[in-house]
Design a protein around this motif. Structure first.
Motif, mmCIF file in Angstrom:
data_model
loop_
_atom_site.group_PDB
_atom_site.id
_atom_site.type_symbol
_atom_site.label_atom_id
_atom_site.label_comp_id
_atom_site.label_asym_id
_atom_site.label_seq_id
_atom_site.Cartn_x
_atom_site.Cartn_y
_atom_site.Cartn_z
ATOM 1 N N LEU A 121 18.978 -1.216 138.003
ATOM 2 C CA LEU A 121 19.861 -2.055 137.819
ATOM 3 C C LEU A 121 20.020 -3.558 137.801
ATOM 4 N N ASP A 122 19.641 -3.769 139.399
ATOM 5 C CA ASP A 122 19.606 -5.434 139.252
ATOM 6 C C ASP A 122 19.590 -5.819 138.382
ATOM 7 N N LYS A 123 17.810 -5.556 137.728
ATOM 8 C CA LYS A 123 17.306 -6.131 136.666
ATOM 9 C C LYS A 123 18.541 -5.964 135.577
ATOM 10 N N ALA A 124 18.814 -5.121 135.118
ATOM 11 C CA ALA A 124 19.612 -4.514 133.555
ATOM 12 C C ALA A 124 20.711 -5.471 134.256
ATOM 13 N N PHE A 125 21.727 -5.634 135.099
ATOM 14 C CA PHE A 125 22.534 -6.104 135.592
ATOM 15 C C PHE A 125 23.153 -7.213 136.222
ATOM 16 N N LYS A 126 21.841 -7.955 136.322
ATOM 17 C CA LYS A 126 21.190 -9.263 136.533
ATOM 18 C C LYS A 126 21.756 -9.996 137.875
ATOM 19 N N HIS A 127 21.986 -8.350 139.207
ATOM 20 C CA HIS A 127 22.191 -8.576 140.537
ATOM 21 C C HIS A 127 23.228 -8.297 140.819
ATOM 22 N N GLN A 128 24.363 -8.614 139.821
ATOM 23 C CA GLN A 128 25.713 -8.307 139.814
ATOM 24 C C GLN A 128 26.305 -6.464 140.044
ATOM 25 N N VAL A 129 25.962 -5.870 141.213
ATOM 26 C CA VAL A 129 25.830 -4.004 140.590
ATOM 27 C C VAL A 129 26.671 -3.730 142.303
ATOM 28 N N LEU A 130 27.562 -2.880 142.392
ATOM 29 C CA LEU A 130 27.830 -2.611 143.490
ATOM 30 C C LEU A 130 27.715 -1.365 143.456
ATOM 31 N N VAL A 131 27.297 -0.914 144.400
ATOM 32 C CA VAL A 131 27.475 0.624 144.689
ATOM 33 C C VAL A 131 27.780 1.863 145.696
ATOM 34 N N LEU A 132 28.711 2.549 145.613
ATOM 35 C CA LEU A 132 29.690 2.704 146.655
ATOM 36 C C LEU A 132 29.255 4.152 146.904
ATOM 37 N N ASP A 133 29.539 4.953 148.056
ATOM 38 C CA ASP A 133 30.220 6.226 147.858
ATOM 39 C C ASP A 133 31.142 6.589 147.314
ATOM 40 N N ILE A 134 31.667 8.002 147.091
ATOM 41 C CA ILE A 134 33.252 8.524 147.302
ATOM 42 C C ILE A 134 34.053 7.253 148.120
ATOM 43 N N ASP A 135 33.760 7.603 149.464
ATOM 44 C CA ASP A 135 34.699 7.846 150.298
ATOM 45 C C ASP A 135 34.882 6.296 150.680
ATOM 46 N N GLU A 136 34.564 5.004 149.703
ATOM 47 C CA GLU A 136 34.526 3.914 149.390
ATOM 48 C C GLU A 136 34.753 2.596 148.326
ATOM 49 N N VAL A 137 35.322 3.681 147.832
ATOM 50 C CA VAL A 137 36.420 3.691 146.345
ATOM 51 C C VAL A 137 37.699 2.864 146.583
ATOM 52 N N THR A 138 38.044 2.324 148.039
ATOM 53 C CA THR A 138 39.243 1.567 147.609
ATOM 54 C C THR A 138 38.727 -0.042 148.402
ATOM 55 N N GLN A 139 37.484 -0.144 148.131
ATOM 56 C CA GLN A 139 36.606 -1.296 148.421
ATOM 57 C C GLN A 139 37.441 -2.278 146.779
ATOM 58 N N ILE A 140 37.004 -1.693 145.458
ATOM 59 C CA ILE A 140 36.400 -1.983 144.046
ATOM 60 C C ILE A 140 38.132 -2.651 144.475
ATOM 61 N N ARG A 141 37.642 -4.006 143.769
ATOM 62 C CA ARG A 141 38.601 -4.789 144.240
ATOM 63 C C ARG A 141 38.831 -5.426 141.997
ATOM 64 N N PRO A 142 40.161 -5.470 141.969
ATOM 65 C CA PRO A 142 40.489 -6.117 140.168
ATOM 66 C C PRO A 142 39.536 -6.926 139.232
ATOM 67 N N GLN A 143 38.956 -8.011 140.136
ATOM 68 C CA GLN A 143 38.302 -9.041 139.636
ATOM 69 C C GLN A 143 36.265 -8.376 139.905
ATOM 70 N N ASP A 144 36.174 -7.411 140.708
ATOM 71 C CA ASP A 144 34.743 -6.389 140.091
ATOM 72 C C ASP A 144 34.318 -5.860 139.110
ATOM 73 N N ILE A 145 36.104 -5.173 138.221
ATOM 74 C CA ILE A 145 35.855 -4.166 137.412
ATOM 75 C C ILE A 145 35.761 -5.563 136.080
ATOM 76 N N GLY A 146 34.364 -5.632 135.127
ATOM 77 C CA GLY A 146 34.452 -5.922 134.606
ATOM 78 C C GLY A 146 33.591 -7.551 134.713
ATOM 79 N N GLY A 147 33.369 -7.309 136.148
ATOM 80 C CA GLY A 147 32.311 -8.518 136.745
ATOM 81 C C GLY A 147 31.206 -8.031 137.330
ATOM 82 N N LYS A 148 31.408 -6.511 137.344
ATOM 83 C CA LYS A 148 30.177 -5.839 138.408
ATOM 84 C C LYS A 148 29.749 -4.478 137.807
#
Length: 237
Positions: A121-148
Motif C-alpha cells: 500500500l505504501d509503495k502503491a500510494f506513495k506512503h499516503q495511506v491511512l489505515v483505521l479500525d472501524i471504531d476509529e472512523v470519526t478520525q477521517i477528515r475531509p482533506q483525507d478524502i482524495g489526499g490519502k
C-alpha cells in the motif's frame, strides 16, 4: 520488498484484466467470460457471472488455495481496483473480515510499516495511506478524502443490521458533518444516503426538524464516495 509468488501474480493480473475491461465499457458478464478465457480456465464457457444485485458494478472472487496468501492479495486488489477501475490516485477501501480476532490482526498488520500488507500500500500510494479500525472512523477528515488511500477494517457483522439506529457504522455522528457541508444537492451519491428518522432523534437527541435530512454517518460517507470493498475469507461470508 515482498514479492508475490507466480500464482499470486497471475491472480492479480487476472483481476487487473477484468477490471480494465469493465472500466472500458465492456459489460461485466462479458468481461468475466473474456478474463476466464485469457486464463484458459477449463470449461470457461459454462461459468456464469452472478451479479448478486450489483448490476454493472464489478463483483468478483479471487480463488487461492488454503494457505496461499489470500490476505496479501487484498492489498494488491485495493491498488488494482483504484487504478484500473476507479481511476483514482487515493481510494477509500472497506476491508471486511469474518471475526473480531481477524479484524484486530488485520488492522495491526496494515498499520505496521514494513509488513507485507502495508508495504505494498505504501509503495502503491506513495506512503499516503491511512489505515483505521472501524471504531476509529470519526478520525477521517475531509482533506483525507482524495489526499490519502483510506483503508477501514471491519467485520461483516458491523454492517449486517436491519435497525440502523444506534449502530456505529450507521449512526449519526456530528464529526461527519464537515464531510457533508459542501456536498452539492445534485451529487449522485445522495440518492443512496440514509435519512434521519424518528429512531435517530431518540438515539441522538436531534430535533424533529432533522427528520428527512441526510444522516451524518459513516455509512452515508461510504455511499457518497463508493468504496472498494475487500471481503477476506469470502467463501465463508
Amino acid at each position: 520488498m515482498f514479492s508475490l509468488k507466480n500464482y499470486q501474480q497471475r491472480a492479480v493480473n487476472a483481476l487487473s484484466a477484468f477490471l480494465t475491461r469493465c472500466q472500458g465499457g465492456t459489460a461485466v458478464a462479458d468481461a468475466f467470460r473474456e478474463t476466464l478465457a485469457i486464463q484458459e480456465v477449463q470449461d470457461a464457457e459454462k461459468w456464469i457471472y452472478r451479479d448478486h444485485g450489483f448490476d454493472q458494478v464489478p463483483y468478483v472472487c479471487i480463488r487461492i488455495p488454503t494457505g496461499g496468501g489470500k490476505t496479501i492479495l487484498g492489498s494488491h486488489a485495493v491498488d488494482v481496483a483504484a487504478r484500473q477501475y476507479q481511476q483514482t490516485d487515493y481510494p477509500i477501501a472497506l476491508w471486511l473480515v469474518p471475526t473480531n480476532t481477524i479484524r484486530l490482526q488485520t488492522v495491526e498488520a496494515l498499520k505496521t510499516p514494513g509488513h507485507p500488507y502495508r508495504a505494498h500500500l505504501d509503495k502503491a500510494f506513495k506512503h499516503q495511506v491511512l489505515v483505521l479500525d472501524i471504531d476509529e472512523v470519526t478520525q477521517i477528515r475531509p482533506q483525507d478524502i482524495g489526499g490519502k488511500a483510506i483503508v477501514i477494517v471491519s467485520t461483516l457483522a458491523n454492517l449486517r443490521v436491519n435497525d440502523t439506529s444506534g449502530r456505529k457504522v450507521y449512526a449519526y455522528h456530528e464529526n461527519f458533518e464537515p464531510h457533508f457541508a459542501k456536498i452539492p444537492p445534485n451529487h449522485p451519491g445522495l440518492a443512496r444516503c440514509e435519512r434521519v428518522g424518528k429512531s435517530d432523534i431518540q438515539e441522538n437527541g436531534l430535533s424533529a426538524s432533522e427528520i428527512g435530512k441526510v444522516k451524518y454517518s459513516f455509512a452515508n460517507l461510504l455511499a457518497l464516495y463508493g468504496p472498494i470493498v475487500i471481503v477476506d475469507e469470502a467463501h465463508n461470508a
